[in-house]
Design a protein around this motif. Structure first.
Motif: not given
Length: 486
Positions: A71-77, A82-88
């Motif tokens: 959650v922290r990484l997605i919030q900081r995207a 970038t959020r989609e890349a992080i999830v992948g």
């Protein structure tokens, strides 16, 4: 076939029984160790049952921390790409993420109490890590390959480290809902079962069993200390009935046993004292009739009859004196002390020389020995007298150190004892051999009896051996072994 089976069964029982310790110490250690080990097994069963209710706790905490980091990484995207890349990028076979299209799934009403507790644990970890509330829907949480399959202790041999299968949906603030399916475990969850079992058995059972055995050995040795004291006291009582009483200390049972032991010792002392008083009284009372008989014998007109009766009376008086001396000679009424054995032997040899006998003493010992001086001197004096009486007024004495004892050998040049069976019987009271040895002047058949009794009171031994040269008996050796007690 039935007989063979019965024989095999008895053979197995005999083998098992042969493993049973022969000492009380060993048996108590085995009983305590086996009982504690059995208790450990039962405790482990209870521990496994209790542990099953908390199997998901560690995986749930790890899973909650991982969700908080996600959650922290997605919030900081900075943007949606970038959020989609992080999830992948974060997803793998054990951690699958995808965005929820539409409304999230509700929390199932069929969740168990353990699963609801797991959901609260995950929410608490996320809230603590992110410092803000996050809406989490736990859809499912199950244990995979956990600590319980067959149940109880047996599950240890059929499982790896526990892991949890989680299915949750959580809301990323301002971003939407994420669907996460994960298999979360802890360090070592892929450890091979054999290694896990050996590690568990080594650390939990083997070490504890060794500690239990050590504690049991120390405890049993401490508990059996009174028994060892009783055994030592009983052995000492056999050598010296006048030994100091046993200390009445310790637990109540030990004090009662010590009191009974001391009472028995006192009864034996009183019994021996009464026996001695009885024999002394008999000896005293016999003197008057013996004196009257001696006077009447002197008045007989026949010299031959008078001489024979006089000899019979002397024998009777000698028997009475010898019997009283035998009783008094074996009673220990003096304290134990260190005795210079060589000096005692030299003194007895000097007394024999003054009486016209030829006695030589050779050898030495490295230190004095513990014993009862008066009784030991009586024992050696009897052996000297026998050697001189039957050895033609000559005897030789050799004293040496042998292992943990001191050996005294008194040798004469007499006829010996041709019948080997009689070498032991001569220690019986009043027993005399019908040979040249019994024809020697003096002696009542009690000297060797007294000598062996005194030797036994010192914890020693006394034996006779013929000295043979060229197949012919040339004398008798009396061997006295006395413990050194260093």
């Amino acid at each position: 076939m039935r007989r063979f089976a019965h024989f095999a069964s008895r053979l197995r029982l005999w083998r098992l029984w042969s493993l049973w310790p022969d000492t009380l110490f060993g048996r108590l250690v085995v009983i305590l160790a086996a009982g504690m080990f059995a208790g450990q097994l039962l405790t482990s069963t209870i521990w496994f049952e209790t542990h099953d209710n908390r199997t998901l706790e560690i995986p749930a905490r790890l899973f909650g921390s991982r969700l908080a980091d996600t959650v922290r990484l997605i919030q900081r995207a900075p943007n949606a790409a970038t959020r989609e890349a992080i999830v992948g990028t974060l997803g793998d076979d054990r951690y699958r993420l995808q965005w929820v299209q539409g409304a999230p799934l509700p929390v199932p009403a069929t969740l168990s109490l353990a699963q609801r507790a797991t959901a609260g644990l995950i929410e608490g970890v996320i809230r603590k890590r992110l410092s803000e509330p996050i809406d989490v829907h736990l859809i499912d949480a199950q244990v995979r390959d956990g600590a319980r399959r067959e149940g109880g202790v047996l599950s240890l041999f059929d499982s790896r480290m526990p892991t949890g299968d989680f299915h949750v949906q959580l809301q990323v603030p301002g971003q939407g809902w994420l669907d996460i399916q994960a298999n979360e475990g802890q360090a070592g969850m892929h450890t091979e079962r054999g290694a896990l079992v050996m590690d568990y058995l080594l650390r939990i059972y083997l070490l504890r069993f060794a500690a239990v055995c050590l504690i049991a050995m120390v405890a049993v040795r401490f508990a059996l200390a009174p028994l060892r004291r009783f055994a030592a006291a009983a052995e000492a009582l056999g050598r010296n009935i006048y030994r100091a009483p046993l200390a009445e200390a310790g637990p109540r049972e030990v004090r009662n046993a010590a009191h009974s032991f001391n009472a028995m010792q006192q009864q034996l002392i009183d019994s021996f004292a009464a026996r001695t008083r009885f024999l002394s009284a008999v000896s005293h009372d016999l003197r008057s009739p013996l004196t009257r008989l001696r006077l009447r014998v002197e008045m007989l007109p026949d010299p031959a009859s008078r001489e024979r009766l006089r000899g019979d009376l002397e024998d009777m008086e000698g028997m009475v004196r010898a019997t009283l001396d035998a009783v008094q000679g074996v009673e220990i009424t003096e304290p134990r002390q260190r005795i210079d054995l060589v000096s005692m032997l030299d003194g007895l040899a000097s007394d024999a020389w003054e009486q016209g006998h030829h006695v030589s003493v050779t050898g030495s010992v490295r230190a004095p020995i513990p014993g009862f001086a008066r009784n030991l001197k009586r024992c050696l004096q009897n052996l000297f007298d026998n050697a001189i009486r039957y050895g033609g007024e000559e005897a030789s004495v050799t004293v040496t150190d042998v292992e943990d004892a001191v050996r005294v050998v008194i040798s004469d040049n007499g006829p010996g004892i041709a019948d080997a069976a009689l070498l032991e019987r001569v220690f019986e009271p009043y027993f005399r051999i019908d040979s040249r040895r019994s024809d020697a002047p003096g002696g009542t058949g009690l000297g060797l009896t007294i000598a062996r009794s005194v030797a036994a009171a010192h914890g020693g031994t006394l034996v006779l051996r013929n000295r043979v040269v060229d197949g012919r008996i040339v004398g008798l050796d009396v061997q006295l072994d006395l413990p050194r007690g260093d």
